[in-house]
Write a protein that holds these residues in place. Structure first.
Motif, PDB file in Angstrom:
ATOM      1  N   PHE A 147      -0.704   0.560 -12.272  1.00  0.00           N
ATOM      2  CA  PHE A 147      -0.393  -0.669 -13.014  1.00  0.00           C
ATOM      3  C   PHE A 147       0.956  -1.218 -12.572  1.00  0.00           C
ATOM      4  CE2 PHE A 147       1.525  -2.987 -16.468  1.00  0.00           C
ATOM      5  CZ  PHE A 147       0.497  -3.723 -17.041  1.00  0.00           C
ATOM      6  N   GLN A 148       1.958  -0.357 -12.508  1.00  0.00           N
ATOM      7  CA  GLN A 148       3.297  -0.795 -12.157  1.00  0.00           C
ATOM      8  C   GLN A 148       3.380  -1.306 -10.721  1.00  0.00           C
ATOM      9  OE1 GLN A 148       4.655  -1.284 -15.266  1.00  0.00           O
ATOM     10  NE2 GLN A 148       6.527  -0.816 -14.156  1.00  0.00           N
ATOM     11  N   PHE A 149       2.588  -0.736  -9.837  1.00  0.00           N
ATOM     12  CA  PHE A 149       2.572  -1.204  -8.441  1.00  0.00           C
ATOM     13  C   PHE A 149       2.211  -2.683  -8.392  1.00  0.00           C
ATOM     14  CE2 PHE A 149      -0.063  -2.206  -4.715  1.00  0.00           C
ATOM     15  CZ  PHE A 149       0.885  -2.049  -3.718  1.00  0.00           C
ATOM     16  N   PHE A 150       1.153  -3.075  -9.100  1.00  0.00           N
ATOM     17  CA  PHE A 150       0.739  -4.470  -9.087  1.00  0.00           C
ATOM     18  C   PHE A 150       1.622  -5.333  -9.991  1.00  0.00           C
ATOM     19  CE2 PHE A 150      -3.070  -2.571  -7.284  1.00  0.00           C
ATOM     20  CZ  PHE A 150      -3.378  -3.486  -6.288  1.00  0.00           C
ATOM     21  N   ASN A 210       5.614 -13.853 -14.990  1.00  0.00           N
ATOM     22  CA  ASN A 210       5.576 -12.484 -15.509  1.00  0.00           C
ATOM     23  C   ASN A 210       4.257 -12.206 -16.221  1.00  0.00           C
ATOM     24  OD1 ASN A 210       8.088 -11.453 -14.633  1.00  0.00           O
ATOM     25  ND2 ASN A 210       9.132 -12.610 -16.235  1.00  0.00           N
ATOM     26  N   ALA A 211       3.766 -13.195 -16.949  1.00  0.00           N
ATOM     27  CA  ALA A 211       2.462 -13.040 -17.601  1.00  0.00           C
ATOM     28  C   ALA A 211       1.363 -12.926 -16.555  1.00  0.00           C
ATOM     29  CB  ALA A 211       2.195 -14.226 -18.524  1.00  0.00           C
ATOM     30  N   SER A 212       1.490 -13.668 -15.462  1.00  0.00           N
ATOM     31  CA  SER A 212       0.498 -13.616 -14.390  1.00  0.00           C
ATOM     32  C   SER A 212       0.513 -12.256 -13.703  1.00  0.00           C
ATOM     33  CB  SER A 212       0.762 -14.726 -13.368  1.00  0.00           C
ATOM     34  OG  SER A 212       0.663 -15.998 -13.968  1.00  0.00           O
ATOM     35  N   LYS A 213       1.693 -11.700 -13.512  1.00  0.00           N
ATOM     36  CA  LYS A 213       1.799 -10.373 -12.903  1.00  0.00           C
ATOM     37  C   LYS A 213       1.187  -9.311 -13.805  1.00  0.00           C
ATOM     38  CE  LYS A 213       5.866 -10.387 -10.020  1.00  0.00           C
ATOM     39  NZ  LYS A 213       7.289 -10.003  -9.954  1.00  0.00           N
ATOM     40  N   GLU A 214       1.427  -9.450 -15.102  1.00  0.00           N
ATOM     41  CA  GLU A 214       0.849  -8.515 -16.059  1.00  0.00           C
ATOM     42  C   GLU A 214      -0.676  -8.616 -16.049  1.00  0.00           C
ATOM     43  OE1 GLU A 214       1.167  -8.746 -20.620  1.00  0.00           O
ATOM     44  OE2 GLU A 214       2.846  -7.445 -20.020  1.00  0.00           O
ATOM     45  N   GLY A 219       0.814  -1.211   0.000  1.00  0.00           N
ATOM     46  CA  GLY A 219       0.000   0.000   0.000  1.00  0.00           C
ATOM     47  C   GLY A 219       0.840   1.249   0.000  1.00  0.00           C
ATOM     48  N   LYS A 220       2.145   1.081   0.174  1.00  0.00           N
ATOM     49  CA  LYS A 220       3.040   2.227   0.138  1.00  0.00           C
ATOM     50  C   LYS A 220       4.072   2.006  -0.956  1.00  0.00           C
ATOM     51  CE  LYS A 220       1.539   4.303   3.978  1.00  0.00           C
ATOM     52  NZ  LYS A 220       1.071   5.681   4.051  1.00  0.00           N
ATOM     53  N   VAL A 241      -0.629   4.305  -2.201  1.00  0.00           N
ATOM     54  CA  VAL A 241      -1.088   3.961  -3.543  1.00  0.00           C
ATOM     55  C   VAL A 241      -2.540   4.408  -3.635  1.00  0.00           C
ATOM     56  CG1 VAL A 241      -1.383   2.106  -5.227  1.00  0.00           C
ATOM     57  CG2 VAL A 241       0.489   1.999  -3.573  1.00  0.00           C
ATOM     58  N   TRP A 242      -2.740   5.651  -4.022  1.00  0.00           N
ATOM     59  CA  TRP A 242      -4.058   6.275  -4.016  1.00  0.00           C
ATOM     60  C   TRP A 242      -4.943   5.712  -5.123  1.00  0.00           C
ATOM     61  CZ3 TRP A 242      -4.482   8.618   0.380  1.00  0.00           C
ATOM     62  CH2 TRP A 242      -3.399   9.314   0.940  1.00  0.00           C
ATOM     63  N   LEU A 243      -6.254   5.720  -4.880  1.00  0.00           N
ATOM     64  CA  LEU A 243      -7.216   5.288  -5.890  1.00  0.00           C
ATOM     65  C   LEU A 243      -7.600   6.420  -6.838  1.00  0.00           C
ATOM     66  CD1 LEU A 243      -9.623   3.058  -3.738  1.00  0.00           C
ATOM     67  CD2 LEU A 243      -7.489   2.431  -4.904  1.00  0.00           C
ATOM     68  N   ASP A 244      -7.332   7.640  -6.449  1.00  0.00           N
ATOM     69  CA  ASP A 244      -7.609   8.806  -7.283  1.00  0.00           C
ATOM     70  C   ASP A 244      -6.498   8.940  -8.322  1.00  0.00           C
ATOM     71  OD1 ASP A 244      -7.859  11.391  -8.367  1.00  0.00           O
ATOM     72  OD2 ASP A 244      -8.787  12.161  -6.538  1.00  0.00           O
ATOM     73  N   GLY A 245      -6.875   8.843  -9.601  1.00  0.00           N
ATOM     74  CA  GLY A 245      -5.888   8.885 -10.666  1.00  0.00           C
ATOM     75  C   GLY A 245      -5.119  10.184 -10.753  1.00  0.00           C
ATOM     76  N   SER A 246      -5.670  11.260 -10.209  1.00  0.00           N
ATOM     77  CA  SER A 246      -4.954  12.533 -10.240  1.00  0.00           C
ATOM     78  C   SER A 246      -3.845  12.587  -9.199  1.00  0.00           C
ATOM     79  CB  SER A 246      -5.931  13.693 -10.009  1.00  0.00           C
ATOM     80  OG  SER A 246      -6.444  13.678  -8.680  1.00  0.00           O
TER      81      SER A 246
END
Length: 425
Positions: free
Chosen positions: A265-268, A302-306, A245-246, A252-257
């Protein structure tokens, strides 16, 4: 969003996916829900979670709770979202060693409006059990102090309040205030009000909220003799013991702004290999059989992470943004392609001509918190500029650095953190 079949029992679903950390009177709750989502009078049961507006956006830790409410809705229960217009003026001390910053009512109200927008996208509104939104300020503001002490405070002993680890540790350190001690009473009263007005039988939340949630259920049973239950979800903790979460010190905010879809995307995409299956069980609606296929011994991790990153980004920001983030990620790693959604910082030609230092640029791009941190990054061989390792912390950015295939200066921090810098006139 994939919707699981309604035939699954709510508690069984949570247990199967590892979503249940603790529950009070679990057998009693299971028996109650086994007869359906209605009481003996035909009134639908409600389940609630509370969200204090202590920041402009909710973060990924809240998302697990929100999705838990959606799972409850899919099984016929009414999800009740409580905005802490009153409790948000104080702030829950759970997990903190200092007082929260106290905001004005105007600021809190503004946060709540943004919360409504962020939360609304996860629920169905075309069903009889559409989500219910309430603000605890509606019942707290009109309650006088003496009535609260008599009707609520009389049911709590100091010994019981101090049995909660968060209160006890702050008390032993000499920093527990009466305001913080009273937070648990306020949250408990929320549950009591919802039990009376919305037939709410269950409160859910993160496992660090167990003491507060359990107190509300106990208050209802003591005061009204009604059935009430507490249930908590596990915290997002990785296999290395660190709390998710950090990232780089920021939520890791839910607000895209506040946290761009590409960054989300990169976080996950960058979660530990060992945590992919756990994340899929907790945070997606994929069937368990499908998750086993994606994370089993023969799976391409890697495909699973994507896949995980795409599904989570589509859930939070929409499929279009997820597709943009996927294209940008692939382009950055392979070269070429659509980079329109990659994280980008603009600098002026005049700045570059005057001699823009790389350290200042790293801070500006959010890849370092300070010049000192940026210097350590470079000296530790952790930075590449346009695909080449940079070892000179005194390096200046020149016009030639922007003459790349991407039409931008490409910064790479570590193995996976890319950032584009473009020129603006």
């Amino acid at each position: 969003m994939h919707t699981p079949p309604n035939s699954s029992h709510f508690l069984e679903l949570l247990q199967e996916r590892g979503l249940m950390a603790q529950a009070s009177h679990e057998d009693e709750l299971g028996e109650l829900l086994a007869h359906g989502p209605f009481d003996a009078h035909g009134k639908r049961y409600g389940v609630y979670a509370g969200f204090d507006p202590t920041a402009r956006s909710l973060h990924v830790g809240h998302l697990l709770v929100i999705l838990g409410l959606r799972r409850a809705q899919d099984r016929g229960l009414t999800p009740i979202i409580v905005f802490g217009g009153a409790t948000g003026m104080i702030g829950d001390p759970t997990g903190r060693t200092e007082l929260r910053q106290m905001n004005s009512r105007e600021v809190v109200d503004g946060y709540i409006e943004n919360f409504k927008t962020l939360i609304g996208r996860y629920f169905r509104t075309d069903v009889p059990n559409a989500p219910v939104y309430v603000n605890n300020d509606d019942w707290m503001r009109g309650m006088d102090w003496l009535s609260f002490l008599r009707d609520v405070g009389s049911h709590f002993t100091i010994a019981r309040l101090l049995s909660a680890e968060v209160n006890r540790s702050r008390y032993e350190a000499g920093g527990l205030t009466f305001m913080e001690l009273g937070y648990q009473l306020l949250q408990s009263y929320d549950f009591l009000v919802l039990s009376r007005t919305h037939n709410c039988i269950l409160q859910v939340g993160g496992n660090d909220q167990w003491s507060n949630i359990l107190s509300g259920a106990d208050l209802i049973r003591r005061v009204d003799g009604r059935k009430a239950f507490a249930l908590t979800f596990p915290l997002l903790v990785g296999s290395d013991g660190r709390k998710y979460g950090k990232t780089a010190g920021n939520a890791v905010w839910l607000d895209g702004s506040m946290f761009a879809p590409y960054e989300f995307f990169q976080f996950f995409r960058n979660v530990s290999d060992a945590d992919v299956a756990m994340m899929m069980r907790l945070m997606t609606f994929e069937p368990l059989t499908r998750i086993e296929e994606l994370t089993g011994p023969d799976a391409n991790i890697n495909a699973s992470k994507e896949f995980l990153a795409f599904e989570m980004t589509a859930l939070v920001h929409g499929k279009e943004e997820a597709e943009k983030a996927l294209a940008a990620a692939r382009a950055l790693f392979s070269g070429g392609g659509d980079l329109s959604s990659a994280p980008t910082t603009l600098v002026s030609r005049a700045e570059v001509e005057e001699g823009l230092g790389l350290l200042a640029l790293l801070v500006r791009a959010g890849l370092a918190a300070s010049n000192g941190e940026a210097r350590k990054l470079i000296q530790g061989n952790g930075l590449s500029v346009n695909g080449e390792k940079c070892t000179d912390p005194h390096r200046k950015v020149g016009s030639a650095d922007f003459q790349t295939e991407q039409g931008a200066l490409v910064l790479k921090k570590g193995k996976k953190d890319f950032h584009l810098v473009r020129l603006s006139d």
